[in-house]
Design an enzyme around this catalytic site. Structure first.
Site, PDB file in Angstrom:
ATOM      1  N   ASP A  37    -105.152 -37.797 -27.487  1.00 47.13           N
ATOM      2  CA  ASP A  37    -106.445 -38.485 -27.422  1.00 47.13           C
ATOM      3  C   ASP A  37    -106.935 -38.595 -25.980  1.00 47.13           C
ATOM      4  O   ASP A  37    -108.116 -38.382 -25.699  1.00 47.13           O
ATOM      5  CB  ASP A  37    -106.340 -39.891 -28.027  1.00 47.13           C
ATOM      6  CG  ASP A  37    -106.384 -39.843 -29.555  1.00 47.13           C
ATOM      7  OD1 ASP A  37    -106.855 -38.829 -30.101  1.00 47.13           O
ATOM      8  OD2 ASP A  37    -105.946 -40.815 -30.184  1.00 47.13           O
ATOM      9  N   LYS A 114    -107.352 -45.699 -41.665  1.00 46.80           N
ATOM     10  CA  LYS A 114    -107.412 -44.298 -41.262  1.00 46.80           C
ATOM     11  C   LYS A 114    -106.036 -43.721 -41.535  1.00 46.80           C
ATOM     12  O   LYS A 114    -105.062 -44.036 -40.842  1.00 46.80           O
ATOM     13  CB  LYS A 114    -107.786 -44.158 -39.792  1.00 46.80           C
ATOM     14  CG  LYS A 114    -107.923 -42.691 -39.391  1.00 46.80           C
ATOM     15  CD  LYS A 114    -108.512 -42.536 -38.010  1.00 46.80           C
ATOM     16  CE  LYS A 114    -108.910 -41.094 -37.725  1.00 46.80           C
ATOM     17  NZ  LYS A 114    -107.814 -40.145 -37.808  1.00 46.80           N
ATOM     18  N   ARG A 135    -109.261 -28.471 -44.474  1.00 41.86           N
ATOM     19  CA  ARG A 135    -110.475 -28.611 -43.682  1.00 41.86           C
ATOM     20  C   ARG A 135    -110.785 -27.335 -42.885  1.00 41.86           C
ATOM     21  O   ARG A 135    -111.940 -26.993 -42.692  1.00 41.86           O
ATOM     22  CB  ARG A 135    -110.353 -29.799 -42.721  1.00 41.86           C
ATOM     23  CG  ARG A 135    -111.637 -30.004 -41.971  1.00 41.86           C
ATOM     24  CD  ARG A 135    -111.683 -31.336 -41.300  1.00 41.86           C
ATOM     25  NE  ARG A 135    -110.818 -31.382 -40.130  1.00 41.86           N
ATOM     26  CZ  ARG A 135    -110.839 -32.358 -39.240  1.00 41.86           C
ATOM     27  NH1 ARG A 135    -111.635 -33.383 -39.414  1.00 41.86           N
ATOM     28  NH2 ARG A 135    -110.046 -32.329 -38.204  1.00 41.86           N
ATOM     29  N   GLU A 169    -107.384 -37.769 -47.750  1.00 35.71           N
ATOM     30  CA  GLU A 169    -106.261 -37.428 -46.898  1.00 35.71           C
ATOM     31  C   GLU A 169    -105.043 -37.160 -47.765  1.00 35.71           C
ATOM     32  O   GLU A 169    -104.734 -37.944 -48.654  1.00 35.71           O
ATOM     33  CB  GLU A 169    -105.986 -38.602 -45.936  1.00 35.71           C
ATOM     34  CG  GLU A 169    -105.241 -38.211 -44.697  1.00 35.71           C
ATOM     35  CD  GLU A 169    -106.148 -37.621 -43.596  1.00 35.71           C
ATOM     36  OE1 GLU A 169    -107.300 -37.235 -43.890  1.00 35.71           O
ATOM     37  OE2 GLU A 169    -105.668 -37.538 -42.453  1.00 35.71           O
ATOM     38  N   LYS A 316    -109.158 -46.504 -33.340  1.00 32.89           N
ATOM     39  CA  LYS A 316    -107.737 -46.120 -33.251  1.00 32.89           C
ATOM     40  C   LYS A 316    -106.892 -47.287 -32.758  1.00 32.89           C
ATOM     41  O   LYS A 316    -107.201 -47.891 -31.730  1.00 32.89           O
ATOM     42  CB  LYS A 316    -107.584 -44.942 -32.273  1.00 32.89           C
ATOM     43  CG  LYS A 316    -108.200 -43.652 -32.787  1.00 32.89           C
ATOM     44  CD  LYS A 316    -107.219 -42.944 -33.713  1.00 32.89           C
ATOM     45  CE  LYS A 316    -107.290 -41.466 -33.532  1.00 32.89           C
ATOM     46  NZ  LYS A 316    -106.186 -40.768 -33.055  1.00 32.89           N
ATOM     47  N   CYS A 413     -61.308 -49.603 -28.644  1.00 35.27           N
ATOM     48  CA  CYS A 413     -59.871 -49.873 -28.693  1.00 35.27           C
ATOM     49  C   CYS A 413     -59.035 -48.606 -28.863  1.00 35.27           C
ATOM     50  O   CYS A 413     -57.806 -48.676 -28.861  1.00 35.27           O
ATOM     51  CB  CYS A 413     -59.561 -50.866 -29.802  1.00 35.27           C
ATOM     52  SG  CYS A 413     -59.711 -50.156 -31.447  1.00 35.27           S
TER      53      CYS A 413
HETATM   54  S1  IVH Z   1    -114.026 -40.020 -43.275  1.00 35.61           S
HETATM   55  C1  IVH Z   1    -117.515 -37.366 -42.521  1.00 35.61           C
HETATM   56  N1  IVH Z   1    -112.158 -41.762 -43.801  1.00 35.61           N
HETATM   57  O1  IVH Z   1    -109.517 -38.618 -39.981  1.00 35.61           O
HETATM   58  C2  IVH Z   1    -116.381 -38.317 -42.515  1.00 35.61           C
HETATM   59  N2  IVH Z   1    -111.549 -39.818 -42.599  1.00 35.61           N
HETATM   60  O2  IVH Z   1    -110.281 -37.912 -37.305  1.00 35.61           O
HETATM   61  C3  IVH Z   1    -115.124 -37.649 -42.779  1.00 35.61           C
HETATM   62  N3  IVH Z   1    -109.173 -39.709 -42.053  1.00 35.61           N
HETATM   63  O3  IVH Z   1    -110.953 -35.553 -40.829  1.00 35.61           O
HETATM   64  C4  IVH Z   1    -113.932 -38.422 -42.577  1.00 35.61           C
HETATM   65  N4  IVH Z   1    -108.605 -41.591 -43.003  1.00 35.61           N
HETATM   66  O4  IVH Z   1    -108.775 -36.287 -42.026  1.00 35.61           O
HETATM   67  C5  IVH Z   1    -112.462 -40.594 -43.214  1.00 35.61           C
HETATM   68  N5  IVH Z   1    -110.620 -43.388 -44.382  1.00 35.61           N
HETATM   69  C6  IVH Z   1    -110.906 -42.215 -43.802  1.00 35.61           C
HETATM   70  C7  IVH Z   1    -109.926 -41.434 -43.178  1.00 35.61           C
HETATM   71  C8  IVH Z   1    -110.296 -40.242 -42.569  1.00 35.61           C
HETATM   72  C9  IVH Z   1    -108.173 -40.541 -42.345  1.00 35.61           C
HETATM   73  C10 IVH Z   1    -109.010 -38.475 -41.285  1.00 35.61           C
HETATM   74  C11 IVH Z   1    -109.734 -37.279 -41.874  1.00 35.61           C
HETATM   75  C12 IVH Z   1    -110.711 -36.894 -40.831  1.00 35.61           C
HETATM   76  C13 IVH Z   1    -110.047 -37.372 -39.608  1.00 35.61           C
HETATM   77  C14 IVH Z   1    -110.976 -37.544 -38.444  1.00 35.61           C
END
Ligand code: IVH
Length: 713
Positions: A37, A114, A135, A169, A316, A413
């Site tokens: 990051d 997330k 993706r 996910e 994050k 020991c």
């Molecule tokens: S929304 C257009 N919601 O994070 C919006 N993504 O860093 C699309 N991810 O590609 C993503 N949890 O793989 C969304 N609750 C969540 C998520 C999530 C994990 C991942 C996903 C995305 C990535 C982006």
């Protein structure tokens, strides 16, 4: 910004890409999340300052830094990434920016975990699961439909014969991660480094793997004609679409945390924190929260960039993992003879703390995960206080790494090691650490037998006179002199201390037993909860779990420990060591008047000292709770009583006096020394009074003592 040169930029871009490629496609890791990051943000800043460098080949403007395998299935709608914020201020700025773009302050948001896995699109036709697509580069992904049978949360058939695309996910829950590694090792495959990286490996390897690896899917996006085209005729709400997917039988991400709720902008930060607070106890890994505008029409107005929507953001949380180097392994032998490898690593910051040591569960862990000395390693510090070594990063080896040497015999020991279980143990078990165990039992933490130190204990153990902590209560003056090499003049004082220790509060005796997983604070809580040794011994796992700070794992361990210690406890009981905490009614009455809060805790200040319990196994890891201080007039004082009591304390025997002192936070000891804080001298306090006078120890009469503790006659 500091001057940057182009060569450095290109090199960093390459480094980011390689790391992203490993992250998205493989089972290896090149950078930990926090470093990834940070590098990514740094490059974005450079690209903003030097747009010509990035022209046509930006590292930060593309999904997966442009490294992901594109695949050949076109996405119906691009699968975008998310922007990141890292603290409440940045979140506030984002919320303000969104309100501005939308032209209203009255937006409604969703807040979801997330998930730390891989994005996946699942297409259903007539209610049947027809296609799974990764993706990829966001526009084209790879067909991974073969993995469908292994994914929990994506049913092969929906409850209605509809056409729908859901996105979410795919990941390994903690249990699935462990099962996956179990299976991989059985089949001779290298275990996954962590759950996220495992999800990538599990998904992509599913086509030609001989054994299945179960994964989970959590939906966070629904594509139907009504919900799509953010720029088009978007109508309706995200929460409605999620509810629909849920009703069709798909697992929704938010339902793992809360219901499908919405929040006003002002409520968003608290919702983000609420998820973070649960991070450690969730059955899967998350690395942040995702905040989205709920209303599709508002989303359309707010818009998207080529990389990420403007109407959603990832908050994050601090990274729980870091990368370091394994520089040594120390083989520790615990009080109970268990031999555990402790890794020494180069200092690394993980979740705000510098870490230099990490545990490896057991020696088997080293073999199974294939660690070598000098390896780059992933260190994890999740909810637990003690950091763990997660895995070696095999592809960062340079050939200088060496095999890890395992001990052939007990490092303490020299006896053979019992390797019949994953947890190695010295074949002498508790006997191996006996001197240490007895020293701990007689220390200030536990029975507090003054005069009996490490040296004397070692002599007593070496001579065979003491074969367990219980034997302390069988020692005579002669034993102390003959086997313990105690100076004859000190022997009577020590036997007096031993006498006093026989009436120790239950918490001290529990501490003295050295039960694994319980230090002094935990022992106090146990004593307070059960009040008698019998009740404690009779407790099963559920009863033990009722004690604050004891979970399933610890309670199971305590049950085993108590079974092993049964003969010791029985012997202590036969030797007249107090096994209950019921205060004598006379003492209770006095104590209640003086310090109402301390009556039910004969061991003195209870509670408050619970923090850091996992470390409490080590002697002295937990401190005295400060909470009871106000009601603890004798907190921290060493008090000696001499002569028989008259006046307000006339009803109390010596043992009862000692108990009273302990219940008020003091330490009742048997003899006067320079460490004594107070001598309570009753009638005929001959030699102790003289000693106290000689040493300048404060001497009080019973009346003065009663006044001191607040019980004026
Ligand atoms: S929304 C257009 N919601 O994070 C919006 N993504 O860093 C699309 N991810 O590609 C993503 N949890 O793989 C969304 N609750 C969540 C998520 C999530 C994990 C991942 C996903 C995305 C990535 C982006």
């Amino acid at each position: 910004m500091a001057e940057v040169d182009r060569t450095q930029y290109e090199a960093d871009k390459q480094r980011l890409r390689e790391a992203a490629e490993a992250y998205y496609n493989g089972t290896d890791l090149l950078l930990d999340d926090a470093t990834f990051d940070a590098l990514s943000r740094q490059l974005a800043a450079i690209e903003a300052a030097h747009p010509q460098w990035a022209a046509g080949d930006s590292a930060t403007d593309q999904v997966a830094a442009g490294a992901a395998v594109a695949g050949d299935v076109a996405h119906t709608v691009p699968m975008l990434s998310l922007g990141n914020v890292f603290d409440p201020d940045e979140l506030g700025d984002w919320l303000a920016g969104v309100a501005k773009r939308a032209g209203t302050e009255d937006l409604v948001f969703t807040v979801e975990p997330k998930f730390d896995g891989l994005a996946l699109s699942a297409r259903y036709e007539e209610g049947r699961l027809t296609r799974l697509v990764t993706r990829g580069d966001g526009y084209h992904g790879e067909d991974v439909s073969y993995a469908a049978p292994n994914i929990v949360g994506l049913p092969p058939r929906l409850t209605e014969p509809v056409a729908i695309e859901v996105r979410g996910e795919v990941m390994l829950t903690t249990a699935q991660f462990e099962a996956a590694n179990e299976a991989r090792m059985t089949h001779g495959d290298r275990p996954f480094i962590n759950a996220r990286n495992g999800a990538a490996g599990a998904l992509r390897g599913a086509a030609d793997r001989k054994y299945p690896i179960a994964m989970s899917f959590f939906c966070y996006d629904v594509i139907t004609p009504e919900t799509t085209s953010p720029e088009g005729a978007g109508a309706g709400r995200y929460v409605t679409a999620l509810q629909r997917a849920h009703d069709l039988g798909i697992t929704i991400g938010v339902e793992t945390i809360s219901g499908i709720d919405t929040y006003a902008a002002a409520e968003v930060p608290a919702a983000v924190t609420a998820i973070e607070e649960r991070r450690g106890s969730l059955p899967f890994a998350i690395d942040g929260a995702v905040i989205k505008v709920d209303d599709y029409a508002a989303r359309a107005k707010i818009g998207s960039s080529s990389k990420a929507p403007n109407w959603a953001i990832a908050y994050k949380y601090a990274a729980e993992e870091g990368m370091s180097k394994l520089i040594d392994i120390i083989w520790q032998v615990g009080r109970t003879g268990v031999i555990t490898p402790r890794a020494v690593i180069e200092p690394v910051m993980v979740s705000g703390t510098t870490i230099t040591y990490a545990t490896l569960h057991n020696p088997d862990d080293i073999t199974r995960k294939g660690f070598r000395m000098g390896d780059t390693v992933i260190v994890k510090r999740a909810g637990e206080v003690i950091p763990r070594l997660e895995a070696p990063v095999v592809n960062l080896r340079d050939g200088s790494e060496t095999e890890i040497e395992f001990p052939e015999v007990c490092p303490r020991c020299g006896s053979p090691i019992d390797k019949s279980e994953a947890r190695w143990r010295c074949s002498r078990g508790r006997q191996c650490g006996l001197a240490e165990a007895v020293t701990y039992a007689v220390s200030r933490e536990a029975w507090d037998i003054e005069g009996l130190g490490k040296k004397q204990v070692e002599n007593l153990v070496a001579s065979g006179r003491v074969g367990g902590v219980d034997d302390v209560f069988t020692l005579t003056e002669t034993d102390l002199i003959e086997f313990g090499k105690v100076a004859p003049a000190n022997a009577p004082k020590i036997t007096a201390e031993i006498e006093r220790a026989r009436t120790s509060p239950l918490a001290r005796t529990i501490t003295a037993l050295g039960i694994r997983g319980t230090g002094r604070a935990m022992s106090r809580r146990i004593a307070k909860h059960f009040r008698t040794m019998d009740a404690f011994r009779a407790a099963g796992i559920p009863e033990l779990e009722a004690v604050d700070g004891i979970g399933t794992e610890k309670s199971a361990m305590i049950v085993l420990e108590l079974a092993e210690l049964a003969p010791v406890i029985d012997h202590l009981s036969e030797l007249g060591v107090s096994m209950a905490d019921e205060l004598d009614p006379a003492v209770a009455e006095v104590a209640a008047e003086v310090a109402p809060d301390s009556v039910d805790t004969a061991a003195g200040s209870a509670g408050a000292a619970g923090a850091g319990e996992p470390g409490a196994e080590e002697a002295g890891a937990d401190a005295d709770g400060a909470a009871g201080a106000a009601a603890q007039p004798l907190a921290g004082m060493k008090v000696v009583v001499t002569g028989s009591m008259v006046g307000p304390l006339a009803d109390l025997s010596r043992n009862e006096m000692n108990e009273l002192i302990e219940s008020l936070g003091g330490r009742a000891t048997g003899s006067v020394s320079k460490n004594t804080d107070l001598l309570v001298a009753g009638e005929k306090g001959g030699s102790k009074r003289a000693k106290a006078e000689q040493l300048g120890v404060r001497i009080v009469s019973e009346d003065e003592f009663a006044a001191l503790i607040g019980r004026v006659g």
